[in-house]
Design a protein around this motif. Structure first.
Motif, short mmCIF file in Angstrom:
data_model
loop_
_atom_site.label_atom_id
_atom_site.label_comp_id
_atom_site.label_asym_id
_atom_site.label_seq_id
_atom_site.Cartn_x
_atom_site.Cartn_y
_atom_site.Cartn_z
N UNK A 1 2.41 12.10 51.98
CA UNK A 1 2.01 13.49 52.21
C UNK A 1 2.36 14.37 51.01
N UNK A 2 3.56 14.19 50.48
CA UNK A 2 4.00 14.98 49.34
C UNK A 2 3.13 14.74 48.12
N UNK A 3 2.84 13.47 47.82
CA UNK A 3 2.06 13.14 46.63
C UNK A 3 0.60 13.58 46.79
N UNK A 4 0.07 13.47 48.01
CA UNK A 4 -1.30 13.91 48.25
C UNK A 4 -1.41 15.41 47.97
N UNK A 5 -0.42 16.16 48.41
CA UNK A 5 -0.42 17.61 48.16
C UNK A 5 -0.33 17.89 46.67
N UNK A 6 0.50 17.13 45.95
CA UNK A 6 0.65 17.33 44.51
C UNK A 6 -0.64 17.00 43.76
N UNK B 1 -11.93 7.45 27.37
CA UNK B 1 -11.61 7.38 25.95
C UNK B 1 -10.18 6.90 25.69
N UNK B 2 -9.48 6.52 26.76
CA UNK B 2 -8.12 6.02 26.60
C UNK B 2 -7.05 7.09 26.55
N UNK B 3 -7.41 8.34 26.86
CA UNK B 3 -6.44 9.43 26.86
C UNK B 3 -5.78 9.55 28.23
N UNK B 4 -4.48 9.87 28.23
CA UNK B 4 -3.74 9.99 29.48
C UNK B 4 -3.81 11.40 30.05
N UNK B 5 -3.87 11.50 31.36
CA UNK B 5 -3.83 12.78 32.06
C UNK B 5 -2.67 12.75 33.04
N UNK B 6 -1.78 13.73 32.94
CA UNK B 6 -0.62 13.79 33.83
C UNK B 6 -1.06 14.10 35.26
N UNK B 7 -0.63 13.27 36.20
CA UNK B 7 -0.93 13.49 37.62
C UNK B 7 0.25 14.17 38.31
N UNK B 8 1.43 13.60 38.16
CA UNK B 8 2.63 14.21 38.70
C UNK B 8 3.87 13.57 38.08
N UNK B 9 5.02 14.18 38.31
CA UNK B 9 6.30 13.61 37.88
C UNK B 9 6.98 12.96 39.08
N UNK B 10 7.59 11.83 38.83
CA UNK B 10 8.43 11.16 39.83
C UNK B 10 9.88 11.53 39.52
#
Length: 209
Positions: free
Chosen positions: A130-135, A63-72
């Protein structure tokens, strides 16, 4: 200033020779809060290293809505962009400046060459994966198992750590968009957290107690 930020944030991660090469071949850019750094379906020719500020990495639903995955955060790179660059595919995520940010963009050709030639770069990339996969696993767990009020409080705690301040300047709507829910739900849950003496609310500000 860019050189000083590069040395300050990456000297403990990358060797001196590579720092010099990044300064020589990298493209330094600045972005204002809410600027799109990388967009979905964008062909990536560079990967970003964050020198200052913070970046939100988002996925888009049907539907075009954003979902937060992680912060850089400062001293990090976006592994989703690394994956796209390595596979010569288009970006699957949107990267948006959470606050005014500066980055150095590294051309893909150098990224690939350094991965084979430079141990410090190779270790940095592998540790980033590794870090991002865990997040991302943690994000999936949060969505599957945590109640919204728990996700909200965790989000607020993380923001205080990123900003190094107990007081967060943010709108309820912005939180709702990050957590993929409505502003009404967020406002109600924030009031609930305030009643539990976990936070203190004021206009566009939240103090985590």
């Amino acid at each position: 200033m860019s050189k000083e930020l590069l040395q300050q944030n990456f000297n403990h991660l990358l060797d001196d020779n590579l720092i010099k090469k990044i300064y020589q071949f990298g493209v330094f850019k600045t972005f204002k809060k809410q600027d799109i750094v990388i967009d979905i379906d964008q062909t990536l020719k560079h990967i970003p290293l964050l020198l200052s500020g913070s970046i939100k990495i988002l996925r888009e639903d049907n539907d075009g809505n954003d979902l937060l995955i992680y912060f850089l955060e400062t001293g990090e790179t976006c592994t989703m962009s690394l994956t796209c660059c390595m596979g010569s595919s288009k970006s699957k995520v949107r990267a948006v400046a959470e606050k005014d940010s500066s980055l150095v963009m590294i051309p893909v050709a150098f990224m690939q060459k350094w991965f084979h030639d430079n141990e410090s770069w190779r270790n940095f990339i592998l540790e980033s994966y590794q870090s991002r996969f865990s997040e991302m696993l943690e994000t999936i767990d949060d969505l599957a198992f945590m109640k919204m009020n728990e996700r909200l409080y965790k989000y607020l705690i993380h923001k205080t750590k990123m900003d190094n301040s107990k007081t967060i300047i943010v709108k309820h709507l912005d939180i709702a968009e990050d957590l993929h829910t409505s502003r009404v739900v967020i406002s109600r849950l924030l009031k609930q957290l305030e009643n539990e003496n976990k936070i203190k609310l004021s206009r566009n500000k939240i103090e985590v107690l």
